[in-house]
Design an enzyme around this catalytic site. Structure first.
Site, PDB file in Angstrom:
ATOM      1  CE1 TYR A 171      10.896  54.921  11.546  1.00  0.00           C
ATOM      2  CE2 TYR A 171      10.468  55.109   9.188  1.00  0.00           C
ATOM      3  CZ  TYR A 171      11.334  55.203  10.262  1.00  0.00           C
ATOM      4  OH  TYR A 171      12.637  55.603  10.057  1.00  0.00           O
ATOM      5  CB  ALA A 172       5.787  58.149   8.097  1.00  0.00           C
TER       6      ALA A 172
END
Length: 291
Positions: A171-172
């Protein structure tokens, strides 16, 4: 704070003419509150886009959307930002002034088992937003990034200049790619862009998978709470009203640097440990959690 702030904000104007703002992810937590805030100004025309996926209870998304539709200055289309042709028609028809892109697959833990969801929405979908913003000469593109880009950074408060080369989740990683993609479009195509890195946003009608709601739900139902790292994780809890007010102010002032791009943290600036956070919840509802 909210009532006095609302009285002030209701009087503000963006310009002489009607301002058209596209908010993607408009039925999401931040998107809903942002649309509601923008609609306080009768000068604004707000267009919402959301795919209404079932990542969490879709009834909550429908309830938010129902409230937004009470305004005649709000229009909505159910579509996905990965659908370039449909998005292009929306842009062509409406001639937006500003784009606030909040549509994304959220959730750090979900990205462990479903990385392709993040690749599709957060990378491919965001590319569509960039391409259409360039094509239709958008005045300012504001898009959601996240404090997760800082990885295991131990320095608080985090600074926009801190290194972000070691993401701890996919996600990051997708959000770091968004920032790089937008910077390149700003450089090559002179597209004004602002990345806003959110820090643990909370508030009414929030996502049920966030700690505030999951902790309370587990406590009331006598279920145990998982506290990773003994609850020593630090989070900068930021109230939703402060977040949307920041976005509105940012939108009205596009970057004026040679490369029209910037990154801004949006946080409270007072990080707390998860154990401290849980302690406040226990005190207020009068029940001890099972850890």
């Amino acid at each position: 704070m909210a009532n006095s702030l609302n009285r002030i904000l209701a009087k503000e104007k963006w310009s002489e003419n009607k301002v058209k703002v596209l908010v993607t992810g408009s039925s999401g937590f931040i998107g809903f509150h942002l649309c509601k805030r923008l609609l306080m100004n009768s000068n604004n025309r707000v267009f919402g886009i959301d795919n209404m996926n079932s990542y969490y209870d879709i009834k909550l998304k429908k309830d938010r959307l129902k409230l937004l539709k009470q305004s005649t200055n709000f229009q909505f289309v159910k579509t996905d930002i990965t659908n370039f042709n449909k998005m292009k028609l929306v842009f062509k028809k409406n001639k937006f002034d500003y784009i606030i892109n909040l549509a994304a697959q959220a959730g750090v833990r979900h990205s462990i088992h479903h990385p392709k969801d993040y690749l599709d929405s957060n990378v491919y979908g965001f590319y569509n937003i960039l391409e259409l913003s360039k094509k239709f000469k958008i005045k300012h593109l504001i898009f959601a990034s996240t404090s997760s880009v800082y990885g295991n950074n131990k320095s608080f408060p985090s600074k926009e200049t801190d290194a972000i080369n070691a993401p701890l989740s996919f996600y990051a990683a997708t959000k770091i790619s968004n920032e790089a993609m937008a910077h390149s479009f700003s450089n090559i195509h002179n597209l004004p862009c602002t990345a806003v890195r959110f820090f643990t946003v909370y508030g009414p009608m929030g996502r049920p998978d966030m700690a505030l709601f999951s902790f309370i739900d587990n406590i009331y139902n006598s279920k145990p709470i998982k506290l990773f790292n003994k609850g020593d994780h630090i989070r900068d809890f930021t109230y939703i009203d402060d977040v949307v007010e920041s976005i509105v102010k940012i939108a009205k002032k596009a970057p004026s640097t040679k490369i029209k791009y910037r990154i801004l943290n949006i946080g409270c600036g007072k990080p707390k440990s998860l154990r401290k956070f849980l302690g406040v919840i226990e005190k207020n509802i009068g029940i001890k959690a099972k850890i």
